[in-house]
Design a protein around this motif. Structure first.
Motif, PDB file in Angstrom:
ATOM      1  N   ASP A  25     -84.618  49.568  37.640  1.00 50.48           N
ATOM      2  CA  ASP A  25     -84.338  50.875  38.222  1.00 50.48           C
ATOM      3  C   ASP A  25     -85.261  51.971  37.707  1.00 50.48           C
ATOM      4  O   ASP A  25     -85.729  52.810  38.482  1.00 50.48           O
ATOM      5  CB  ASP A  25     -82.869  51.270  38.007  1.00 50.48           C
ATOM      6  CG  ASP A  25     -82.390  51.070  36.570  1.00 50.48           C
ATOM      7  OD1 ASP A  25     -83.158  50.573  35.731  1.00 50.48           O
ATOM      8  OD2 ASP A  25     -81.220  51.401  36.297  1.00 50.48           O
TER       9      ASP A  25
ATOM     10  N   LEU B 189     -72.370  45.586  42.940  1.00 49.27           N
ATOM     11  CA  LEU B 189     -73.398  45.076  42.035  1.00 49.27           C
ATOM     12  C   LEU B 189     -73.140  43.615  41.655  1.00 49.27           C
ATOM     13  O   LEU B 189     -71.999  43.163  41.586  1.00 49.27           O
ATOM     14  CB  LEU B 189     -73.466  45.932  40.769  1.00 49.27           C
ATOM     15  CG  LEU B 189     -73.929  47.377  40.959  1.00 49.27           C
ATOM     16  CD1 LEU B 189     -73.802  48.154  39.653  1.00 49.27           C
ATOM     17  CD2 LEU B 189     -75.358  47.444  41.479  1.00 49.27           C
TER      18      LEU B 189
ATOM     19  N   ALA C 189     -77.348  43.621  37.856  1.00 45.77           N
ATOM     20  CA  ALA C 189     -76.912  44.668  36.934  1.00 45.77           C
ATOM     21  C   ALA C 189     -76.656  44.115  35.544  1.00 45.77           C
ATOM     22  O   ALA C 189     -76.180  42.994  35.383  1.00 45.77           O
ATOM     23  CB  ALA C 189     -75.645  45.338  37.463  1.00 45.77           C
TER      24      ALA C 189
ATOM     25  N   TRP D  75     -73.504  41.326  38.606  1.00 48.86           N
ATOM     26  CA  TRP D  75     -73.715  41.439  37.166  1.00 48.86           C
ATOM     27  C   TRP D  75     -74.250  40.125  36.599  1.00 48.86           C
ATOM     28  O   TRP D  75     -73.746  39.054  36.907  1.00 48.86           O
ATOM     29  CB  TRP D  75     -72.400  41.817  36.482  1.00 48.86           C
ATOM     30  CG  TRP D  75     -71.904  43.154  36.924  1.00 48.86           C
ATOM     31  CD1 TRP D  75     -71.054  43.419  37.959  1.00 48.86           C
ATOM     32  CD2 TRP D  75     -72.281  44.415  36.378  1.00 48.86           C
ATOM     33  NE1 TRP D  75     -70.860  44.782  38.080  1.00 48.86           N
ATOM     34  CE2 TRP D  75     -71.598  45.416  37.128  1.00 48.86           C
ATOM     35  CE3 TRP D  75     -73.109  44.806  35.329  1.00 48.86           C
ATOM     36  CZ2 TRP D  75     -71.730  46.765  36.852  1.00 48.86           C
ATOM     37  CZ3 TRP D  75     -73.244  46.159  35.059  1.00 48.86           C
ATOM     38  CH2 TRP D  75     -72.561  47.120  35.815  1.00 48.86           C
TER      39      TRP D  75
ATOM     40  N   THR E 112     -79.932  48.490  36.565  1.00 44.27           N
ATOM     41  CA  THR E 112     -80.024  47.516  37.641  1.00 44.27           C
ATOM     42  C   THR E 112     -81.452  47.030  37.877  1.00 44.27           C
ATOM     43  O   THR E 112     -82.428  47.611  37.388  1.00 44.27           O
ATOM     44  CB  THR E 112     -79.504  48.104  38.965  1.00 44.27           C
ATOM     45  OG1 THR E 112     -80.294  49.253  39.305  1.00 44.27           O
ATOM     46  CG2 THR E 112     -78.045  48.485  38.876  1.00 44.27           C
TER      47      THR E 112
ATOM     48  N   TYR F 233     -77.793  54.497  44.719  1.00 41.23           N
ATOM     49  CA  TYR F 233     -76.443  53.918  44.755  1.00 41.23           C
ATOM     50  C   TYR F 233     -75.549  54.696  45.729  1.00 41.23           C
ATOM     51  O   TYR F 233     -74.698  55.478  45.315  1.00 41.23           O
ATOM     52  CB  TYR F 233     -75.831  53.933  43.353  1.00 41.23           C
ATOM     53  CG  TYR F 233     -76.724  53.320  42.299  1.00 41.23           C
ATOM     54  CD1 TYR F 233     -76.865  51.945  42.191  1.00 41.23           C
ATOM     55  CD2 TYR F 233     -77.442  54.133  41.418  1.00 41.23           C
ATOM     56  CE1 TYR F 233     -77.696  51.384  41.237  1.00 41.23           C
ATOM     57  CE2 TYR F 233     -78.280  53.579  40.454  1.00 41.23           C
ATOM     58  CZ  TYR F 233     -78.401  52.208  40.365  1.00 41.23           C
ATOM     59  OH  TYR F 233     -79.232  51.645  39.427  1.00 41.23           O
TER      60      TYR F 233
ATOM     61  N   TRP G 258     -75.195  51.110  31.871  1.00 42.64           N
ATOM     62  CA  TRP G 258     -75.648  50.015  32.713  1.00 42.64           C
ATOM     63  C   TRP G 258     -76.924  50.386  33.449  1.00 42.64           C
ATOM     64  O   TRP G 258     -77.294  51.552  33.571  1.00 42.64           O
ATOM     65  CB  TRP G 258     -74.552  49.637  33.728  1.00 42.64           C
ATOM     66  CG  TRP G 258     -74.104  50.754  34.624  1.00 42.64           C
ATOM     67  CD1 TRP G 258     -73.207  51.752  34.310  1.00 42.64           C
ATOM     68  CD2 TRP G 258     -74.530  51.012  35.960  1.00 42.64           C
ATOM     69  NE1 TRP G 258     -73.047  52.603  35.374  1.00 42.64           N
ATOM     70  CE2 TRP G 258     -73.837  52.170  36.405  1.00 42.64           C
ATOM     71  CE3 TRP G 258     -75.395  50.368  36.838  1.00 42.64           C
ATOM     72  CZ2 TRP G 258     -74.008  52.701  37.677  1.00 42.64           C
ATOM     73  CZ3 TRP G 258     -75.577  50.891  38.119  1.00 42.64           C
ATOM     74  CH2 TRP G 258     -74.881  52.045  38.512  1.00 42.64           C
TER      75      TRP G 258
END
Length: 385
Positions: free
Chosen positions: A266, A361, A291, A363, A155, A353, A153
């Motif tokens: 990110d 988060l 995310a 999503w 972000t 984080y 994953w």
């Protein structure tokens, strides 16, 4: 380190209600050993079709050494590429593929491309419980059966110049992008900005949108919500110095164009921090960062199903999650992988984080056929204004 351990320890206390909901049974062990031995009898080659930067040679060598299975790795660069290839072959040609979870609808609508997964064969305990839980509603399941398991994953959060703007986790907000002092100092991606403005207004009680999830509900509701967002987005557009569409755009926004704050991916945000000795920081806003979640699935035409399960469980080892994260820059869904990250990667992760941030988060929801054209219409109006 304390914050990371708190996040992981809290995750381990979760009641696992989604496991019960999907009737996974009570025989799932938490240790690594049983997952290796269960699949040691699988033989031959496992044909893996993965995103171009997800699987590395050390991960392949570790899997082969552990299981005796060989990996035949093919790579793709988009969801459309893997979907169209499997659709053309009727789900044949590969033992494991890696679709993005919220793209699951097109796979299910096509029918017969992915097979339901037997989660009693998978080390679910390795995954962040909050991510596993979220994946159910993001497209990982269909009609009560699991088809896509989480893999990694990333972000989209707030990147900011800490010398020009003082803030901290729990204080930082998406609304900071639109502060009067940020006129001409922000960088955003248009389609994310509209959703972020909606979430800001919703959090302030100025928009009824269920945290912008209602914008994905149906076309009529979506248009009503975007109609309310658009005039405010146009008014706040004076804050935007530069729209970005790539990582390079983000680097230039901060390094050349004088931006102080941005809603960015990110990767670029963290890299900017590393190249400015920490002056530029990447952090989750209190509303929760955007995310995305990529997964692992077994096609209906897989020839080595047991080998595919062995591969899935190998990817759920902490050392494999850390290897992917260290080399690709994305985040593993394996909770313990963070403890094996390289020092610079671990520091960046813990800074971006803090404890509780992963559980908070936002999503990206399941994409339905009508949504992207509607959003594109309002993005065009916003950009042209």
């Amino acid at each position: 380190m304390t914050d990371t351990r708190n996040t992981i320890d809290a995750a381990k206390t979760w009641r696992r209600r989604e496991l019960a909901k999907l009737a996974l049974g009570a025989g799932i062990a938490a240790s690594v050993g049983p997952w290796i031995s269960r699949h040691a009898a699988a033989s031959g080659v496992v044909k893996v079709y993965a995103w171009s930067d997800y699987i590395y040679q050390d991960m392949i060598e570790s899997f082969t050494k552990e299981t005796g299975l060989d990996i035949e790795l093919s790579k793709y660069g988009s969801n459309d590429e893997v979907f169209n290839k499997l659709k053309a072959s009727g789900g044949k040609g590969f033992d494991l593929v890696m679709p993005t979870t919220n793209e699951g609808t097109q796979w299910y609508d096509a029918g017969g491309l992915l097979q339901p997964l037997d989660e009693s064969k998978v080390n679910i305990d390795a995954i962040y419980p909050s991510i596993y839980e979220q994946s159910v509603d993001l497209g990982g399941t269909y009609r009560g059966k699991r088809y896509i398991l989480p893999f990694n994953w990333g972000t989209e959060g707030i990147t900011y110049d800490s010398e020009a703007f003082k803030t901290s986790y729990g204080e930082l907000s998406m609304g900071d992008l639109w502060r009067p002092e940020m006129v001409g100092k922000a960088t955003v991606r248009q389609k994310s900005a509209l959703i972020a403005i909606g979430r800001t207004l919703d959090a302030e009680g100025k928009l009824q949108s269920n945290g912008m999830l209602d914008a994905y509900k149906d076309e009529e509701t979506s248009r009503k919500i975007f109609e309310q967002i658009l005039p405010i987005a146009i008014e706040w557009k004076k804050n935007v110095k530069k729209f970005w569409n790539s990582a390079d755009d983000t680097y230039n926004a901060f390094n050349q164009d004088g931006c102080v704050i941005g809603l960015t991916w990110d990767g670029p945000g963290i890299k900017l921090g590393q190249t400015t000795n920490g002056r530029i920081k990447y952090l989750m806003p209190k509303e929760g960062g955007f995310a995305w979640l990529d997964g692992m699935s077994i096609p209906t035409g897989a020839e080595n199903v047991e080998g595919a399960y062995a591969f899935i469980n190998h990817m759920y080892r902490a050392d494999m999650g850390a290897s992917m994260a260290n080399q690709a820059g994305y985040n593993s869904v394996v909770a313990e992988a963070v403890n094996l990250l390289k020092p610079e990667a671990k520091t960046a992760f813990e800074a971006a984080y803090p404890a509780g941030a992963v559980d908070n988060l936002w999503w990206w929801p399941i994409i339905t056929p009508w949504f992207n054209p509607v959003r594109a219409e309002y993005v065009e109006k916003y950009t042209a204004a």
